[in-house]
Each structure stands twice: as structure tokens, then as C-alpha cells.
Design a protein around this motif. Structure first.
Motif, PDB file in Angstrom:
ATOM      1  N   TRP A   1       0.841  -1.187   0.000  1.00 52.57           N
ATOM      2  CA  TRP A   1       0.000   0.000   0.000  1.00 52.57           C
ATOM      3  C   TRP A   1       0.876   1.236   0.000  1.00 52.57           C
ATOM      4  O   TRP A   1       1.921   1.285   0.635  1.00 52.57           O
ATOM      5  N   THR A   2       0.425   2.244  -0.695  1.00 48.57           N
ATOM      6  CA  THR A   2       1.113   3.520  -0.699  1.00 48.57           C
ATOM      7  C   THR A   2       0.491   4.391   0.378  1.00 48.57           C
ATOM      8  O   THR A   2      -0.725   4.537   0.442  1.00 48.57           O
ATOM      9  N   ILE A   3       1.317   4.947   1.206  1.00 49.48           N
ATOM     10  CA  ILE A   3       0.817   5.832   2.260  1.00 49.48           C
ATOM     11  C   ILE A   3       0.757   7.239   1.699  1.00 49.48           C
ATOM     12  O   ILE A   3       1.747   7.765   1.192  1.00 49.48           O
ATOM     13  N   VAL A   4      -0.421   7.831   1.783  1.00 47.56           N
ATOM     14  CA  VAL A   4      -0.626   9.175   1.259  1.00 47.56           C
ATOM     15  C   VAL A   4      -0.531  10.153   2.421  1.00 47.56           C
ATOM     16  O   VAL A   4      -1.227  10.018   3.417  1.00 47.56           O
ATOM     17  N   ALA A   5       0.337  11.126   2.289  1.00 51.62           N
ATOM     18  CA  ALA A   5       0.503  12.132   3.330  1.00 51.62           C
ATOM     19  C   ALA A   5       0.207  13.498   2.733  1.00 51.62           C
ATOM     20  O   ALA A   5       0.298  13.697   1.528  1.00 51.62           O
ATOM     21  N   GLN A   6      -0.175  14.413   3.579  1.00 50.26           N
ATOM     22  CA  GLN A   6      -0.456  15.760   3.116  1.00 50.26           C
ATOM     23  C   GLN A   6       0.015  16.764   4.151  1.00 50.26           C
ATOM     24  O   GLN A   6       0.108  16.453   5.323  1.00 50.26           O
TER      25      GLN A   6
END
Length: 84
Positions: free
Chosen positions: A36-41
Motif C-alpha cells: 500500500w502507498t501511504i498518502v501524506a499531506q
């Protein structure tokens, strides 16, 4: 890319797995990748309550609150005029 025959094979394997008493986690781990790709903002203004207050204040100042109230009253009035 998965073809129709691959999909049928996956469905058959799933049914076989479930009817044989195996759990769904062990079945699904062989089909789907768990990478899974971890999406950060970046959050520039973490004051969520303050943002909500400013948004509601803008809602009131722009007259949209009055439009909402008038729409409810007119909608209820039209509803009460119609049979049923």
C-alpha cells in the motif's frame, strides 16, 4: 491486466477456499498485493473548529442561511398543498 478467465479462476478459487473452511484473509493475500502507498499531506491550518466557524459565518453573512430557511418553508408549504 486481468482477463475474464483470470476472474473466473479467482472466483472459483475463492469458492473452493471458502467451502473448504479456509479463512478469507489467507485467500485474499494470494490474490491482491498488500503493498500500500501511504498518502501524506501538509496541513497548513490545523484549526478545524476555527475553519468550520469561519465557513458558517460566511454562510450566514452571504445570505445562504436565509435562502435555506425560506426554501424549507416554501417546500413544506408546497408539500402540504399536494395530495397524498
Amino acid at each position: 491486466m486481468m482477463t475474464l478467465l483470470d476472474g473466473i479462476d479467482v472466483a472459483k478459487a475463492g469458492l473452493d477456499c471458502l467451502t473448504s473452511g479456509a479463512d478469507i484473509v489467507s485467500f485474499s493475500s494470494g490474490i491482491w498485493s498488500w503493498d500500500w502507498t501511504i498518502v501524506a499531506q501538509n496541513v497548513e491550518d490545523p484549526d478545524v473548529v476555527g475553519q468550520m466557524q469561519r465557513a458558517f459565518q460566511g454562510f450566514v453573512e452571504s445570505g445562504q442561511l436565509w435562502a435555506l430557511i425560506i426554501g424549507f418553508v416554501l417546500g413544506f408549504g408546497f408539500k402540504s398543498l399536494l395530495p397524498g
